[in-house]
Design a protein around this motif. Structure first.
Motif, short mmCIF file in Angstrom:
data_model
loop_
_atom_site.label_atom_id
_atom_site.label_comp_id
_atom_site.label_asym_id
_atom_site.label_seq_id
_atom_site.Cartn_x
_atom_site.Cartn_y
_atom_site.Cartn_z
N LYS A 228 0.83 -1.22 0.00
CA LYS A 228 0.00 0.00 0.00
C LYS A 228 0.86 1.26 0.00
CE LYS A 228 -3.97 -2.08 2.34
NZ LYS A 228 -4.72 -2.19 3.62
N ALA A 229 1.93 1.22 0.79
CA ALA A 229 2.81 2.39 0.90
C ALA A 229 3.63 2.61 -0.36
CB ALA A 229 3.75 2.22 2.09
N ASN A 230 3.74 1.57 -1.20
CA ASN A 230 4.57 1.67 -2.40
C ASN A 230 3.77 1.63 -3.69
OD1 ASN A 230 7.72 1.56 -1.82
ND2 ASN A 230 6.68 0.38 -0.21
N ASN A 231 2.50 2.03 -3.60
CA ASN A 231 1.68 2.16 -4.80
C ASN A 231 1.62 0.86 -5.59
OD1 ASN A 231 0.03 3.56 -6.53
ND2 ASN A 231 1.69 4.47 -7.71
N ALA A 232 1.44 -0.24 -4.83
CA ALA A 232 1.42 -1.58 -5.44
C ALA A 232 0.27 -2.40 -4.84
CB ALA A 232 2.76 -2.27 -5.21
N GLN A 233 0.17 -3.65 -5.24
CA GLN A 233 -0.85 -4.54 -4.69
C GLN A 233 -0.19 -5.80 -4.16
OE1 GLN A 233 -4.46 -5.14 -6.96
NE2 GLN A 233 -4.32 -3.13 -7.93
N SER A 234 -0.93 -6.55 -3.32
CA SER A 234 -0.36 -7.75 -2.70
C SER A 234 -1.38 -8.87 -2.69
CB SER A 234 0.09 -7.45 -1.27
OG SER A 234 -1.01 -7.01 -0.49
N THR A 235 -0.87 -10.10 -2.56
CA THR A 235 -1.76 -11.25 -2.45
C THR A 235 -1.02 -12.39 -1.74
OG1 THR A 235 -3.29 -12.69 -3.69
CG2 THR A 235 -1.12 -12.34 -4.66
N LEU A 236 -1.77 -13.35 -1.21
CA LEU A 236 -1.20 -14.50 -0.50
C LEU A 236 -1.24 -15.74 -1.39
CD1 LEU A 236 -3.01 -14.26 2.98
CD2 LEU A 236 -0.87 -13.17 2.30
N ILE A 237 -0.16 -16.50 -1.34
CA ILE A 237 -0.09 -17.75 -2.12
C ILE A 237 0.75 -18.76 -1.34
CG2 ILE A 237 1.17 -18.74 -4.08
CD1 ILE A 237 0.05 -16.71 -5.88
N CYS A 238 0.42 -20.01 -1.48
CA CYS A 238 1.29 -21.08 -0.98
C CYS A 238 1.78 -21.86 -2.19
CB CYS A 238 0.54 -22.00 -0.02
SG CYS A 238 1.53 -23.43 0.48
N GLU A 256 -12.26 -29.41 -5.15
CA GLU A 256 -12.39 -30.16 -3.89
C GLU A 256 -11.15 -29.97 -3.03
OE1 GLU A 256 -13.21 -34.22 -4.77
OE2 GLU A 256 -15.20 -33.81 -5.61
N PHE A 257 -9.97 -30.01 -3.65
CA PHE A 257 -8.73 -29.84 -2.90
C PHE A 257 -8.67 -28.44 -2.29
CE2 PHE A 257 -4.28 -28.61 -2.49
CZ PHE A 257 -3.75 -29.68 -1.78
N LEU A 258 -8.99 -27.43 -3.08
CA LEU A 258 -8.95 -26.05 -2.59
C LEU A 258 -9.91 -25.86 -1.43
CD1 LEU A 258 -8.77 -24.10 -5.98
CD2 LEU A 258 -6.98 -24.20 -4.24
N GLN A 259 -11.11 -26.41 -1.55
CA GLN A 259 -12.10 -26.31 -0.48
C GLN A 259 -11.58 -26.98 0.79
OE1 GLN A 259 -15.68 -27.98 -2.14
NE2 GLN A 259 -16.15 -26.15 -3.34
N ALA A 260 -10.88 -28.11 0.63
CA ALA A 260 -10.37 -28.85 1.78
C ALA A 260 -9.33 -28.05 2.56
CB ALA A 260 -9.76 -30.18 1.32
N VAL A 261 -8.59 -27.17 1.87
CA VAL A 261 -7.57 -26.38 2.56
C VAL A 261 -8.07 -24.96 2.87
CG1 VAL A 261 -5.63 -27.69 1.63
CG2 VAL A 261 -6.47 -25.69 0.37
N GLY A 262 -9.34 -24.72 2.57
CA GLY A 262 -9.96 -23.45 2.94
C GLY A 262 -9.79 -22.32 1.94
N LEU A 263 -9.46 -22.66 0.69
CA LEU A 263 -9.27 -21.63 -0.34
C LEU A 263 -10.41 -21.64 -1.34
CD1 LEU A 263 -5.44 -22.15 -1.04
CD2 LEU A 263 -6.49 -20.28 0.25
N GLU A 264 -10.75 -20.47 -1.85
CA GLU A 264 -11.84 -20.34 -2.83
C GLU A 264 -11.34 -20.39 -4.27
OE1 GLU A 264 -14.03 -16.82 -1.96
OE2 GLU A 264 -14.73 -17.54 -0.01
N GLU A 265 -10.08 -20.03 -4.48
CA GLU A 265 -9.53 -20.01 -5.84
C GLU A 265 -8.04 -20.30 -5.80
OE1 GLU A 265 -9.88 -16.08 -7.55
OE2 GLU A 265 -9.44 -15.12 -5.64
N THR A 266 -7.49 -20.60 -6.96
CA THR A 266 -6.06 -20.90 -7.06
C THR A 266 -5.24 -19.62 -6.97
OG1 THR A 266 -6.03 -20.68 -9.47
CG2 THR A 266 -6.51 -22.88 -8.57
N GLY A 267 -3.96 -19.79 -6.69
CA GLY A 267 -3.04 -18.67 -6.69
C GLY A 267 -2.93 -18.06 -8.08
N LEU A 268 -3.01 -18.92 -9.11
CA LEU A 268 -2.96 -18.43 -10.48
C LEU A 268 -4.07 -17.42 -10.73
CD1 LEU A 268 -2.02 -18.52 -13.46
CD2 LEU A 268 -3.55 -20.48 -13.78
N SER A 269 -5.27 -17.77 -10.30
CA SER A 269 -6.41 -16.88 -10.47
C SER A 269 -6.18 -15.56 -9.74
CB SER A 269 -7.69 -17.55 -9.97
OG SER A 269 -8.81 -16.72 -10.16
N LYS A 270 -5.66 -15.63 -8.51
CA LYS A 270 -5.38 -14.42 -7.73
C LYS A 270 -4.36 -13.52 -8.43
CE LYS A 270 -5.95 -16.13 -2.97
NZ LYS A 270 -5.17 -16.31 -1.72
#
Length: 365
Positions: A228-238, A256-270
């Motif tokens: 935020k301080a550097n005029n950019a965006q961020s996201t979390l990925i494993c 099914e795998f994503l739901q099992a680990v509590g994620l709604e979408e892949t990191g690629l999508s993010k």
């Protein structure tokens, strides 16, 4: 339009592992030592878009053509890259060619994976990379000043460029990237022509452990604040989870795998959504029995410009754009249903493209 994301990071932060997962290949050698990736690896992937699949099913399209995005895995940077350390000059030239810089920052502890700086500190890592890019930009601009200063007295374009550099240099010297520079619409072209590394849109990706990727941790929260301080965006990925998802065969298994680990979408999508946001891009569609095609255009473009993405002749000879909203196309089960329900609009040259529009362009060349 082609979009390229350059993935950068210090050695051993999970950069190449993430690249492998995002592109679903093992092209980048993920190894536990610096400089295992010397030449940039390039992978093109389809942009996930559930709307396109739904539209294609309704239209019974023979072929589905999604948007594509290109990822470039750029070898790990280290302190002194701007001076050529760690093959830095080659790495910097590769960064210059991408549209978005994706900074992969290690936000997990793991005693078995060495860190080139000796400890986990994502902000320090980000600053190391950004500092090297700023030094390279600073040197690039300072080299141009003597010649531009002479030309600026008689050449209008040289004067604009020279004045722009005078705005940017103080920022770089203060440790701020060139994307903080303010410039007029008339100066925008000249700003782009400078090809500054730190003028590129930036995304900071916090690479997390499996059990922390949903909510984040102390490290990732610092990264969010830094972005935020550097005029950019961020996201979390494993990166580990992404690698496992990439190895699954069907979309159902992945969900099914994503739901099992509590994620709604892949990191690629993010990552893709963030890249589209940073670049100010929208998606529109052309749908028919032969193919369902997704296209990318700059936000706030007019209909003729969208037509030009498909073919320059479409823009030159643009007459009108028959337009259907994706939600209407799905609700009324196709073009015929939309026409019956009065959900097809005829738009002219001053129509502003909306994300998810479906077009049939009329043109005459």
């Amino acid at each position: 339009m082609s979009i390229t994301c350059g993935i950068v990071g210090l050695p051993n932060v999970g950069k190449s592992t993430l690249f492998n997962a995002l592109t679903q290949t093992a092209a980048a050698q993920a190894a536990n030592y610096p400089f295992c990736t010397i030449e940039p690896n390039v992978g093109k992937v389809a942009v996930p878009d559930e709307r396109l699949d739904k539209l294609a099913k309704i239209a019974e399209s023979a072929k589905i053509i999604p948007n594509q995005i290109e990822f470039v895995d750029i070898a790990g940077l280290v302190k002194g890259a701007s001076k050529g350390e760690g093959l830095g000059n080659k790495f910097l030239s590769h960064i210059r060619e991408v549209d978005v810089i994706v900074y992969v920052l290690r936000c997990f502890e793991d005693g078995e994976i060495t860190h080139v700086e000796g400890s986990v500190d994502p902000i320090r890592d980000a600053e190391i990379i950004e500092t090297e890019l700023m030094i390279a930009d600073l040197e690039s601009l300072e080299k141009r000043i003597p010649n531009l200063e002479k030309k600026s007295k008689t050449d209008k374009e040289a004067k604009i460029t020279f004045d722009l550099i005078q705005k940017i240099l103080p920022l770089l010297k203060q440790g701020k990237p060139a994307r903080f520079a303010e410039y007029t619409k008339d100066e925008e072209k000249y700003f782009r022509m400078l090809q500054l590394l730190t003028s590129k849109p930036a995304m900071y990706v916090s690479n997390m452990n499996e059990d922390e990727v949903v909510k984040g941790n102390e490290y990732s929260r610092k990264v969010d604040e830094y972005a935020k301080a550097n005029n950019a965006q961020s996201t979390l990925i494993c990166a580990k989870i992404e690698a496992e998802v990439a190895g699954l065969e069907t979309e159902e298994e992945k969900k099914e795998f994503l739901q099992a680990v509590g994620l709604e979408e892949t990191g690629l999508s993010k990552v893709i959504k963030t890249a589209y946001s940073l670049l100010g891009l929208s998606t529109f569609f052309t749908i028919g029995p032969k193919e369902a095609h997704a296209w990318t255009v700059k936000k706030n473009s007019f209909a003729p410009q969208a037509a030009g993405v498909i073919h320059t002749d479409f823009e030159k000879g643009f007459i009108t754009a028959e337009t259907i909203k994706t939600d209407d196309y799905i609700a009324y089960k196709g073009e015929v249903g939309c026409k019956t329900a009065g959900k097809v609009s005829i738009n002219g040259k001053d129509y502003v493209v909306q994300d998810g529009d479906i077009y049939h362009f009329r043109f005459n060349v």
